[in-house]
Design an enzyme around this catalytic site. Structure first.
Site, PDB file in Angstrom:
ATOM      1  N   GLU A 139      50.669  12.896  65.378  1.00 27.46           N
ATOM      2  CA  GLU A 139      49.844  14.093  65.187  1.00 27.46           C
ATOM      3  C   GLU A 139      48.365  13.740  65.400  1.00 27.46           C
ATOM      4  OE1 GLU A 139      50.927  17.121  64.571  1.00 27.46           O
ATOM      5  OE2 GLU A 139      52.805  17.023  63.441  1.00 27.46           O
TER       6      GLU A 139
ATOM      7  N   ASP B  85      54.511  21.015  71.197  1.00 28.02           N
ATOM      8  CA  ASP B  85      55.700  20.492  70.520  1.00 28.02           C
ATOM      9  C   ASP B  85      56.708  19.989  71.549  1.00 28.02           C
ATOM     10  OD1 ASP B  85      57.568  20.398  68.001  1.00 28.02           O
ATOM     11  OD2 ASP B  85      58.702  21.478  69.520  1.00 28.02           O
TER      12      ASP B  85
ATOM     13  N   ASP C 252      50.093  18.299  68.910  1.00 25.86           N
ATOM     14  CA  ASP C 252      51.264  18.086  68.065  1.00 25.86           C
ATOM     15  C   ASP C 252      51.771  16.662  68.255  1.00 25.86           C
ATOM     16  OD1 ASP C 252      53.169  18.730  66.208  1.00 25.86           O
ATOM     17  OD2 ASP C 252      54.467  19.833  67.573  1.00 25.86           O
ATOM     18  N   GLY C 253      52.571  16.210  67.300  1.00 28.85           N
ATOM     19  CA  GLY C 253      53.167  14.882  67.383  1.00 28.85           C
ATOM     20  C   GLY C 253      54.594  14.910  66.891  1.00 28.85           C
TER      21      GLY C 253
ATOM     22  N   ASP D 251      49.849  22.081  63.520  1.00 30.50           N
ATOM     23  CA  ASP D 251      50.714  22.444  62.399  1.00 30.50           C
ATOM     24  C   ASP D 251      50.778  21.321  61.369  1.00 30.50           C
ATOM     25  OD1 ASP D 251      52.445  20.551  63.487  1.00 30.50           O
ATOM     26  OD2 ASP D 251      53.718  22.032  64.438  1.00 30.50           O
TER      27      ASP D 251
ATOM     28  N   HIS E 124      56.895  26.290  65.483  1.00 33.66           N
ATOM     29  CA  HIS E 124      58.060  27.062  65.921  1.00 33.66           C
ATOM     30  C   HIS E 124      58.021  28.497  65.421  1.00 33.66           C
ATOM     31  CE1 HIS E 124      59.674  23.602  67.760  1.00 33.66           C
ATOM     32  NE2 HIS E 124      60.030  22.980  66.656  1.00 33.66           N
TER      33      HIS E 124
END
Length: 242
Positions: free
Chosen positions: A48, A137, A10-11, A71, A127
């Site tokens: 990301e 995250d 994630d980023g 995501d 989330h």
């Protein structure tokens, strides 16, 4: 079950552009390695991609198939579809402008092609209570804020976060989602529950929950979306809160 490498990545960027961070989890089933880093001025999309690049770099010598869970539909669509058209057009968009982040796309593509077992890119909603995604995250967000993050590296059976692939119903097709930070909202957390040594506990934030279960063998945790959902989770664990 066929052996494979699982990567969650994630980023985040605070301001987008602004201070950014990335987070990655790499697991081969026996060991887990967390990675994280930051940049002073960057974008969410670049972070990301940086997270995925770092994860794929770590496993370049494996012959096992690799699954990347993210995501970011921007990254999935870009590396599996758009990149072919960009190359044909000499890295120009359909409007004739330069493709953004070209150097990252080229590096990502090079790393993916260098893996003997191949790469499968899979979308997961942000989330939504998927532990691996929640953890990367957190790493990315804390790194973007300049906060120190205690990164795990060790045996998988001592790692508190479940990094197994999420069930199919938890990861809708990427073609039906458009990336934006709003897509990471998912279902809001009512609370986070943990179970350590048979004793349940309710937490207001994921950080509190993660602190309790981290490194504890056999610990369980889950996000609850409502009071009713809390009770369902606790019943599934055979536990109750006083």
């Amino acid at each position: 079950m066929t052996k494979r490498i699982i990567i969650y990545t994630d980023g985040a960027a605070k301001g987008n552009p602004g201070p950014g961070g990335w987070g990655t989890i790499v697991s081969d089933g026996a060991t887990v390695t967390e990675l994280g880093g930051s940049e002073a001025h960057t974008t969410n999309n670049r972070m990301e991609m940086e997270g995925a690049i770092r994860g794929l770099t770590l496993v370049q010598n494996t012959a096992l198939p690799v699954e990347v869970y993210t995501d970011s539909t921007y990254m999935i669509q870009g590396i599996t579809k758009w990149i072919h058209g960009w190359r044909r057009k000499e890295w120009k968009t359909s409007q004739g402008s330069d493709v953004l982040n070209r150097e990252l796309w080229e590096r990502l593509d090079e790393l993916a092609k260098g893996l003997a077992g191949g790469v499968r890119w899979a979308y997961v909603p942000g989330h939504a209570g998927i532990p691996g995604n929640e953890r990367v995250d957190e790493i990315a967000s804390e790194s973007a804020l300049g906060n120190p993050v205690d990164l795990y590296r060790g045996p998988a059976d001592a790692y508190a976060v479940d990094v197994s692939p999420p069930p199919p119903e938890a990861r809708p097709a990427s073609s039906n989602k458009k990336k934006g930070r709003s897509s990471k909202s998912g279902s809001k957390a009512h609370s986070y529950l943990s179970l350590v040594g048979g004793v349940p506990q309710r937490h207001r934030t994921w950080a509190e929950c993660e602190k309790r279960v981290r490194g504890v063998s056999g610990a369980k945790f889950k996000k609850a979306t409502s009071e009713r959902n809390e009770q369902e989770i606790l019943r599934g664990w055979g536990a109750r809160l006083d």
